[in-house]
Motif scaffolding. Structure first.
Motif, PDB file in Angstrom:
ATOM      1  N   LYS A 144       0.837  -1.206   0.000  1.00  0.00           N
ATOM      2  CA  LYS A 144       0.000   0.000   0.000  1.00  0.00           C
ATOM      3  C   LYS A 144       0.874   1.259   0.000  1.00  0.00           C
ATOM      4  O   LYS A 144       0.511   2.270  -0.593  1.00  0.00           O
ATOM      5  CB  LYS A 144      -0.915  -0.006   1.223  1.00  0.00           C
ATOM      6  CG  LYS A 144      -1.827   1.187   1.317  1.00  0.00           C
ATOM      7  CD  LYS A 144      -2.720   1.114   2.534  1.00  0.00           C
ATOM      8  CE  LYS A 144      -3.611   2.326   2.634  1.00  0.00           C
ATOM      9  NZ  LYS A 144      -4.465   2.268   3.825  1.00  0.00           N
ATOM     10  N   GLN A 145       2.022   1.161   0.669  1.00  0.00           N
ATOM     11  CA  GLN A 145       2.941   2.302   0.742  1.00  0.00           C
ATOM     12  C   GLN A 145       3.934   2.309  -0.427  1.00  0.00           C
ATOM     13  O   GLN A 145       4.890   3.059  -0.425  1.00  0.00           O
ATOM     14  CB  GLN A 145       3.691   2.284   2.074  1.00  0.00           C
ATOM     15  CG  GLN A 145       2.792   2.434   3.283  1.00  0.00           C
ATOM     16  CD  GLN A 145       2.056   3.764   3.319  1.00  0.00           C
ATOM     17  OE1 GLN A 145       2.538   4.772   2.829  1.00  0.00           O
ATOM     18  NE2 GLN A 145       0.875   3.761   3.914  1.00  0.00           N
ATOM     19  N   LYS A 146       3.714   1.426  -1.403  1.00  0.00           N
ATOM     20  CA  LYS A 146       4.511   1.352  -2.644  1.00  0.00           C
ATOM     21  C   LYS A 146       5.873   0.680  -2.466  1.00  0.00           C
ATOM     22  O   LYS A 146       6.768   0.866  -3.284  1.00  0.00           O
ATOM     23  CB  LYS A 146       4.687   2.737  -3.285  1.00  0.00           C
ATOM     24  CG  LYS A 146       3.420   3.527  -3.474  1.00  0.00           C
ATOM     25  CD  LYS A 146       2.552   2.930  -4.550  1.00  0.00           C
ATOM     26  CE  LYS A 146       1.405   3.863  -4.890  1.00  0.00           C
ATOM     27  NZ  LYS A 146       0.115   3.369  -4.621  1.00  0.00           N
ATOM     28  N   PHE A 147       6.044  -0.088  -1.394  1.00  0.00           N
ATOM     29  CA  PHE A 147       7.269  -0.875  -1.241  1.00  0.00           C
ATOM     30  C   PHE A 147       7.226  -2.031  -2.237  1.00  0.00           C
ATOM     31  O   PHE A 147       6.156  -2.545  -2.560  1.00  0.00           O
ATOM     32  CB  PHE A 147       7.381  -1.436   0.180  1.00  0.00           C
ATOM     33  CG  PHE A 147       7.917  -0.474   1.192  1.00  0.00           C
ATOM     34  CD1 PHE A 147       9.179  -0.656   1.740  1.00  0.00           C
ATOM     35  CD2 PHE A 147       7.166   0.611   1.609  1.00  0.00           C
ATOM     36  CE1 PHE A 147       9.678   0.219   2.685  1.00  0.00           C
ATOM     37  CE2 PHE A 147       7.649   1.499   2.552  1.00  0.00           C
ATOM     38  CZ  PHE A 147       8.912   1.305   3.089  1.00  0.00           C
ATOM     39  N   VAL A 148       8.405  -2.438  -2.696  1.00  0.00           N
ATOM     40  CA  VAL A 148       8.522  -3.505  -3.683  1.00  0.00           C
ATOM     41  C   VAL A 148       9.409  -4.597  -3.114  1.00  0.00           C
ATOM     42  O   VAL A 148      10.449  -4.318  -2.496  1.00  0.00           O
ATOM     43  CB  VAL A 148       9.127  -2.946  -4.993  1.00  0.00           C
ATOM     44  CG1 VAL A 148       9.334  -4.048  -6.011  1.00  0.00           C
ATOM     45  CG2 VAL A 148       8.245  -1.845  -5.561  1.00  0.00           C
ATOM     46  N   LEU A 149       9.028  -5.840  -3.352  1.00  0.00           N
ATOM     47  CA  LEU A 149       9.810  -6.983  -2.903  1.00  0.00           C
ATOM     48  C   LEU A 149      11.178  -6.970  -3.562  1.00  0.00           C
ATOM     49  O   LEU A 149      11.299  -6.760  -4.769  1.00  0.00           O
ATOM     50  CB  LEU A 149       9.080  -8.285  -3.260  1.00  0.00           C
ATOM     51  CG  LEU A 149       9.822  -9.584  -2.959  1.00  0.00           C
ATOM     52  CD1 LEU A 149      10.023  -9.774  -1.467  1.00  0.00           C
ATOM     53  CD2 LEU A 149       9.062 -10.757  -3.553  1.00  0.00           C
ATOM     54  N   TYR A 178      11.495  -5.757   1.600  1.00  0.00           N
ATOM     55  CA  TYR A 178      10.758  -4.851   0.728  1.00  0.00           C
ATOM     56  C   TYR A 178      11.449  -3.497   0.813  1.00  0.00           C
ATOM     57  O   TYR A 178      11.936  -3.114   1.876  1.00  0.00           O
ATOM     58  CB  TYR A 178       9.301  -4.730   1.185  1.00  0.00           C
ATOM     59  CG  TYR A 178       8.487  -5.957   0.849  1.00  0.00           C
ATOM     60  CD1 TYR A 178       7.630  -5.957  -0.249  1.00  0.00           C
ATOM     61  CD2 TYR A 178       8.591  -7.101   1.625  1.00  0.00           C
ATOM     62  CE1 TYR A 178       6.896  -7.089  -0.561  1.00  0.00           C
ATOM     63  CE2 TYR A 178       7.859  -8.244   1.309  1.00  0.00           C
ATOM     64  CZ  TYR A 178       7.016  -8.226   0.222  1.00  0.00           C
ATOM     65  OH  TYR A 178       6.297  -9.350  -0.098  1.00  0.00           O
ATOM     66  N   ARG A 179      11.513  -2.791  -0.310  1.00  0.00           N
ATOM     67  CA  ARG A 179      12.159  -1.481  -0.276  1.00  0.00           C
ATOM     68  C   ARG A 179      11.397  -0.457  -1.082  1.00  0.00           C
ATOM     69  O   ARG A 179      10.687  -0.777  -2.025  1.00  0.00           O
ATOM     70  CB  ARG A 179      13.612  -1.541  -0.699  1.00  0.00           C
ATOM     71  CG  ARG A 179      13.920  -2.221  -1.980  1.00  0.00           C
ATOM     72  CD  ARG A 179      15.403  -2.221  -2.324  1.00  0.00           C
ATOM     73  NE  ARG A 179      16.186  -2.810  -1.250  1.00  0.00           N
ATOM     74  CZ  ARG A 179      17.460  -2.535  -1.027  1.00  0.00           C
ATOM     75  NH1 ARG A 179      18.110  -1.713  -1.796  1.00  0.00           N
ATOM     76  NH2 ARG A 179      18.113  -3.096  -0.054  1.00  0.00           N
ATOM     77  N   LEU A 180      11.577   0.768  -0.655  1.00  0.00           N
ATOM     78  CA  LEU A 180      10.964   1.918  -1.311  1.00  0.00           C
ATOM     79  C   LEU A 180      12.092   2.871  -1.677  1.00  0.00           C
ATOM     80  O   LEU A 180      12.870   3.268  -0.805  1.00  0.00           O
ATOM     81  CB  LEU A 180       9.964   2.592  -0.369  1.00  0.00           C
ATOM     82  CG  LEU A 180       9.227   3.807  -0.898  1.00  0.00           C
ATOM     83  CD1 LEU A 180       8.358   3.432  -2.099  1.00  0.00           C
ATOM     84  CD2 LEU A 180       8.373   4.422   0.193  1.00  0.00           C
ATOM     85  N   VAL A 181      12.178   3.198  -2.951  1.00  0.00           N
ATOM     86  CA  VAL A 181      13.210   4.118  -3.439  1.00  0.00           C
ATOM     87  C   VAL A 181      12.544   5.433  -3.742  1.00  0.00           C
ATOM     88  O   VAL A 181      11.494   5.480  -4.386  1.00  0.00           O
ATOM     89  CB  VAL A 181      13.908   3.549  -4.694  1.00  0.00           C
ATOM     90  CG1 VAL A 181      14.944   4.515  -5.218  1.00  0.00           C
ATOM     91  CG2 VAL A 181      14.539   2.198  -4.371  1.00  0.00           C
TER      92      VAL A 181
END
Length: 78
Positions: free
Chosen positions: A54-59, A74-77
């Motif tokens: 939901k917060q746009k983190f990607v595996l 999971y990371r968010l750039v």
């Protein structure tokens, strides 16, 4: 940066974590000028994975947490 979280089950499904997440991410990216924020969660923690997505983190399938073989990153750039 890395974000971690835990919430008493009595407060699940009330939107509190989403609200807190948004503020922490804003602080991390704006005030601390982080480029990436990472979170580890157990591969079976559906609620946590949903929150991250939901917060746009990607595996990040290649990243593993040492000593916690069932956790996924999971990371968010920015």
């Amino acid at each position: 940066g890395e974000i971690g979280y835990e919430l008493d089950p009595n407060y699940h499904q009330k939107g509190l974590m989403s609200e807190a997440f948004e503020e922490v991410l804003k602080f991390g990216f704006q005030d601390l000028e982080l480029k990436t924020i990472e979170a580890f969660t157990h591969q079976d923690n559906i609620a946590s994975i949903a929150l991250l997505k939901k917060q746009k983190f990607v595996l990040d399938p290649e990243r593993r947490e040492e000593g916690f073989e069932n956790n996924r990153s999971y990371r968010l750039v920015k």
